[in-house]
Scaffold this motif. Structure first.
Motif, PDB file in Angstrom:
ATOM      1  N   ILE A  25       2.088  -6.621  15.441  1.00  0.00           N
ATOM      2  CA  ILE A  25       2.762  -5.571  14.665  1.00  0.00           C
ATOM      3  C   ILE A  25       1.843  -5.103  13.541  1.00  0.00           C
ATOM      4  O   ILE A  25       1.687  -3.901  13.314  1.00  0.00           O
ATOM      5  CB  ILE A  25       4.115  -6.062  14.091  1.00  0.00           C
ATOM      6  N   SER A  26       1.225  -6.056  12.850  1.00  0.00           N
ATOM      7  CA  SER A  26       0.362  -5.686  11.721  1.00  0.00           C
ATOM      8  C   SER A  26      -0.844  -4.874  12.178  1.00  0.00           C
ATOM      9  O   SER A  26      -1.255  -3.940  11.494  1.00  0.00           O
ATOM     10  CB  SER A  26      -0.084  -6.925  10.943  1.00  0.00           C
ATOM     11  N   GLU A  27      -1.374  -5.187  13.343  1.00  0.00           N
ATOM     12  CA  GLU A  27      -2.515  -4.421  13.863  1.00  0.00           C
ATOM     13  C   GLU A  27      -2.070  -3.051  14.362  1.00  0.00           C
ATOM     14  O   GLU A  27      -2.729  -2.044  14.106  1.00  0.00           O
ATOM     15  CB  GLU A  27      -3.207  -5.201  14.972  1.00  0.00           C
ATOM     16  N   GLU A  28      -0.944  -3.022  15.064  1.00  0.00           N
ATOM     17  CA  GLU A  28      -0.437  -1.755  15.605  1.00  0.00           C
ATOM     18  C   GLU A  28      -0.111  -0.761  14.490  1.00  0.00           C
ATOM     19  O   GLU A  28      -0.395   0.430  14.606  1.00  0.00           O
ATOM     20  CB  GLU A  28       0.814  -2.029  16.444  1.00  0.00           C
ATOM     21  N   LYS A  29       0.470  -1.252  13.414  1.00  0.00           N
ATOM     22  CA  LYS A  29       0.856  -0.385  12.299  1.00  0.00           C
ATOM     23  C   LYS A  29      -0.247  -0.254  11.246  1.00  0.00           C
ATOM     24  O   LYS A  29      -0.052   0.408  10.240  1.00  0.00           O
ATOM     25  CB  LYS A  29       2.136  -0.907  11.630  1.00  0.00           C
TER      26      LYS A  29
END
Length: 173
Positions: free
Chosen positions: A51-55
């Motif tokens: 999630i942190s990488e995607e966002k």
């Protein structure tokens, strides 16, 4: 037999660098519940990292420390406060499976006896995109209550836009 020696050495080198240690094989019956928690924690760490990488989160959070060492529940919402992820250990705190609360607002945990003033303070901080820390009376799935310590914050992407909110939570006396 030599293949096993190489495997053992490679496995030893891999696992000694991990913060989550393996379990003795003779204790599977005793440690199976613990082993499942370890697996759940590792699964949550992967999802949170994704999630942190995607966002494209601006800041990184010490998820491993929060989940494994501090045993905090982590709830991540989108910018509109819809839950996009809750760690599996939320079930131990309030009886909800993570899948049951996806897409819902964190207010699902509030009820008639929840302090309106505290809820309002949290809501104000969220609207102002500010970090907050509070203890609030929440409700479990079965309707019983518990005091929940929450440390929440907005999460910005590398452009400075709020893309998520995160809350670290635990039950307190």
């Amino acid at each position: 037999m030599k293949e096993l020696q190489h495997y053992d050495k490679a496995a030893h080198n891999f696992y000694r660098k991990q913060s989550v240690l393996s379990l003795p094989i003779y204790g599977w019956d005793i440690f199976s519940k613990y082993f499942q928690k370890v697996c759940d924690n590792l699964s949550d760490l992967v999802v949170l990292k994704n999630i942190s990488e995607e966002k494209a989160w601006e800041n990184r959070f010490p998820f491993e420390k929060e989940i494994i060492q501090k045993k905090h529940v982590i709830v991540v919402t989108d910018a509109e406060l819809n839950i996009v992820h809750a760690t599996k250990n939320i079930f131990d705190m309030n009886g909800y499976m993570p899948d049951e609360i996806l897409g819902k607002k964190p207010k699902i945990f509030q009820g008639a006896e929840t302090c309106k003033e505290t809820a309002s303070e949290i809501s104000k901080a969220v609207k102002n995109k500010q970090a907050f820390e509070a203890v609030i009376l929440n409700y479990r799935k079965d309707g019983s209550t518990y005091n929940c310590w929450i440390k929440g914050a907005p999460i910005r992407n590398k452009k400075g836009e709020v893309v998520n909110f995160i809350a670290f939570e635990r039950e307190v006396a």
